[in-house]
Enzyme design. Structure first.
Site, mmCIF file in Angstrom:
data_model
loop_
_atom_site.group_PDB
_atom_site.id
_atom_site.type_symbol
_atom_site.label_atom_id
_atom_site.label_comp_id
_atom_site.label_asym_id
_atom_site.label_seq_id
_atom_site.Cartn_x
_atom_site.Cartn_y
_atom_site.Cartn_z
ATOM 1 N N LYS A 133 29.255 46.555 45.244
ATOM 2 C CA LYS A 133 30.074 45.544 44.861
ATOM 3 C C LYS A 133 30.413 45.283 46.240
ATOM 4 C CE LYS A 133 35.160 44.994 42.015
ATOM 5 N NZ LYS A 133 35.595 45.870 41.720
ATOM 6 N N ASP A 145 32.566 33.757 46.847
ATOM 7 C CA ASP A 145 31.418 34.017 47.990
ATOM 8 C C ASP A 145 30.684 34.869 47.435
ATOM 9 O OD1 ASP A 145 33.175 35.384 48.321
ATOM 10 O OD2 ASP A 145 33.249 35.064 50.091
ATOM 11 N N GLY A 146 30.854 35.868 46.683
ATOM 12 C CA GLY A 146 30.217 36.826 46.097
ATOM 13 C C GLY A 146 30.283 38.474 47.054
ATOM 14 N N ASP A 272 36.827 41.778 29.913
ATOM 15 C CA ASP A 272 36.208 41.567 31.115
ATOM 16 C C ASP A 272 36.465 43.346 31.733
ATOM 17 O OD1 ASP A 272 37.931 39.412 32.129
ATOM 18 O OD2 ASP A 272 36.877 39.717 33.615
ATOM 19 N N ASP A 282 37.974 48.306 37.437
ATOM 20 C CA ASP A 282 38.280 47.332 38.211
ATOM 21 C C ASP A 282 39.469 47.073 38.569
ATOM 22 O OD1 ASP A 282 35.823 45.984 37.736
ATOM 23 O OD2 ASP A 282 36.294 44.305 36.159
HETATM 24 P P1 AMP Z 1 37.590 39.947 38.791
HETATM 25 O O1 AMP Z 1 38.796 40.388 38.848
HETATM 26 O O2 AMP Z 1 37.510 41.491 39.946
HETATM 27 O O3 AMP Z 1 37.216 41.340 37.632
HETATM 28 O O4 AMP Z 1 36.340 39.392 38.316
HETATM 29 C C1 AMP Z 1 36.520 38.940 37.906
HETATM 30 C C2 AMP Z 1 35.502 37.369 38.137
HETATM 31 O O5 AMP Z 1 35.391 36.839 38.725
HETATM 32 C C3 AMP Z 1 34.304 38.554 37.450
HETATM 33 O O6 AMP Z 1 33.488 37.723 36.998
HETATM 34 C C4 AMP Z 1 33.785 38.483 38.895
HETATM 35 O O7 AMP Z 1 32.219 38.702 39.392
HETATM 36 C C5 AMP Z 1 34.087 37.253 39.824
HETATM 37 N N1 AMP Z 1 34.037 37.661 41.219
HETATM 38 C C6 AMP Z 1 35.597 38.179 41.991
HETATM 39 N N2 AMP Z 1 35.494 37.997 43.690
HETATM 40 C C7 AMP Z 1 34.566 37.557 43.074
HETATM 41 C C8 AMP Z 1 33.652 37.249 44.863
HETATM 42 N N3 AMP Z 1 34.756 37.326 45.348
HETATM 43 N N4 AMP Z 1 32.968 36.095 44.888
HETATM 44 C C9 AMP Z 1 32.296 35.411 43.419
HETATM 45 N N5 AMP Z 1 32.279 36.407 42.136
HETATM 46 C C10 AMP Z 1 33.822 36.959 42.165
HETATM 47 MG MG MG Z 2 36.804 42.715 36.943
#
Ligand code: AMP
Ligand code: MG
Length: 520
Positions: A133, A145-146, A272, A282
């Site tokens: 991650k 930015d991934g 999700d 998460d």
């Molecule tokens: P989360 O809030 O971590 O549950 O993420 C919600 C969505 O946003 C998911 O599809 C994650 O993969 C995406 N996401 C969160 N942070 C990033 C990031 N820095 N770059 C790309 N996608 C992100």
């Molecule tokens: Mg998530």
């Protein structure tokens, strides 16, 4: 010079104990998810990082997975954990999923910064996903930015290991790596990658994604996969999809009950972020209740309190309803009949949650037998905790040590450690009297009752201010010592550790964390 007084080359692989033994740094990966239709995911490899450095390897977990901790801390091992080298058998991919975020339908989410390397069958025969991650851009990154900042990496590592030690179903942390690159959030921060281990990364949102794009046949393929992998006993069931729905609901109900019993607030229970195997997944703006209050919200993005502490059972049920919707065509050919099946399962969810939560409350009060008044007794304690501003964890922990017959007078030494936690100790005195009357109905040895209570009422939880201190040290000074110290204490949450008493205490007023952030 970097932003926080460190330079980029300080990230060189080094002090965290990397050896030169590269020979065995590989992972015996299998790839069952990668053999599902390609519409379920996107093939994508991790993006290499500039100068990886190992922050921490979870040795016991590595061993549980049959991996060699020495090899994993070698340069080659580090490169795998950083995404700079692929294990030979990896077929890396990012999973597609959709979801309801704060109640709103978002048709496309997916792993935007996580890459699944493959699966390892662990020493107990359980197949577990190995995911990086923070591993770089994927087709689901949208404008992101991934990457991940080291702060959230430390938070997730701490939280998942603390929850596991509490006996709560959760994803795990195998390793944390600093990337040697900066990520740009509200301010520039050092980047990090966490190696997440999960029984499954299939979410309610995964079912929603497949249902909305591929309809019943896609859902059948996914459901068959989930049943075979995670619920093998159901393969032979008369109605495997109904049985699957019931089984996911049971695990989810038990999970949310276990959260409530330790004061855990997930913070973002979007569909999700809800696993179909009942694991906590998460860790974002989560928090643990200090001063008990049922409506507690920490998440900065949860302005409406949708995911407040006491909303979690209802939200979990709402999420289960979303899962049920995707399964409807498989539950019965007749639409009305299918809806009836789903409704029965949802009602059963509420019953299961209640049974699980109430049983847990009884255990927290040291009660073995079931009596009708027990739950009221527990709720009354929670209520006076809320009114008296008492710390939830300390109240239950110290209650464990009280005698069954009580001190001579209420303010004598005996009950002091608990009653002192309340602004109005009288309310507690009245309650503890009732509790002792109730205990008297059970022929239970006092010492045995006390140790049974200590085994379910932790002395140590990941208090928000302690997590914050560990995160701040990591972000500002690349100092991981606070994280290490915390992990050591939190790995034995039910043991008294008098030398670490400071970790058991609520925050001082100036230390209180009122808001937690996603801080991706
Ligand atoms: P989360 O809030 O971590 O549950 O993420 C919600 C969505 O946003 C998911 O599809 C994650 O993969 C995406 N996401 C969160 N942070 C990033 C990031 N820095 N770059 C790309 N996608 C992100
Ligand atoms: Mg998530």
């Amino acid at each position: 010079m970097g932003y926080y007084g460190f330079t980029m080359n300080e990230f060189q692989p080094g002090p965290a104990g990397c050896s030169e033994n590269e020979n065995f740094a590989d992972m015996p990966l299998e790839n069952t998810y990668a053999s599902l239709p390609e519409t379920f995911y996107s093939r994508v490899a991790p993006t290499p990082v500039a100068a990886p450095r190992l922050i921490r390897l979870n040795r016991p977990l590595a061993e549980q997975l049959g991996l060699d901790p020495v090899a994993l801390t070698s340069l080659a091992g580090l490169e795998i954990l950083a995404g700079n080298r692929l294990p030979k058998a990896a077929r890396p991919l990012a999973m597609g999923y959709a979801g309801h975020q704060f109640g709103n339908w978002v048709p496309q989410l997916g792993d935007g910064r996580a890459v699944l390397l493959g699966e390892i069958v662990d020493r107990d025969g359980i197949r577990r996903d190995i995911q990086l991650k923070g591993a770089g851009i994927t087709p689901y990154s949208r404008s992101g930015d991934g990457r991940a900042s080291i702060g959230p990496v430390v938070r997730e590592y701490l939280a998942s290991e603390a929850m596991a030690a509490l006996g709560i179903a959760t994803t795990r942390a195998l390793a944390a790596v600093a990337t040697g690159e900066l990520v740009y959030r509200a301010r520039p921060e050092p980047g990090g990658i966490i190696t997440r281990v999960a029984s499954s990364h299939v979410r309610v949102g995964t079912f929603q994604y497949i249902a909305s794009r591929q309809g019943a046949e896609g859902v059948r393929t996914l459901a068959d996969y989930v049943i075979r992998r995670h619920y093998p006993d159901l393969v032979e069931a008369d109605q495997p999809y109904t049985a699957l729905l019931q089984a996911v609901m049971e695990r989810t109900a038990d999970l949310v009950a276990s959260w409530l019993l330790v004061g855990f607030i997930h913070g973002v229970m979007n569909t999700d972020n809800m696993s179909v195997v009942g694991e906590t997944i998460d860790y974002g703006p989560f928090g643990f209740v200090d001063l008990y209050h049922p409506g507690t919200v920490y998440s900065s993005i949860d302005t409406q309190g949708r995911y407040a502490y006491n909303q979690q059972p209802a939200i979990a049920q709402w999420n289960m309803a979303r899962l049920a919707e995707t399964l409807l065509p498989l539950l019965d050919d007749d639409e009305e009949a299918a809806v009836a099946v789903a409704q029965t399962a949802l009602t059963a969810f509420a019953d299961r949650f209640e049974a699980s939560y109430h049983a847990g409350l009884r255990r927290k009060l040291g009660l073995m037998e079931q009596r009708r008044e027990d739950v009221d007794l527990a709720f009354e304690l929670l209520q006076i905790m809320a009114r008296g501003g008492a710390d939830m964890t300390l109240t239950f922990r110290r209650l464990s040590n009280l005698g069954s017959s009580g001190p001579e007078s209420a303010d004598s030494a005996g009950d002091g450690p608990v009653r002192n936690l309340f602004e109005q100790p009288d309310a507690f005195d009245a309650w503890v009297h009732k509790w002792r009357q109730r205990l008297a109905f059970e022929q239970r040895d006092e010492a045995e009752r006390q140790s049974a209570m200590r085994a379910v009422n932790p002395a140590f939880i990941l208090r928000n201010h302690l997590a914050q201190q560990a995160v701040d040290a990591a972000i500002e000074h690349l100092d991981f010592q606070p994280m290490e110290s915390l992990l050591a204490v939190l790995s034995r949450p039910f043991d008294d550790q008098p030398q670490h008493e400071q970790y058991s205490l609520p925050p001082k007023p100036e230390e209180r964390v009122l808001r937690t952030f996603c801080g991706t």
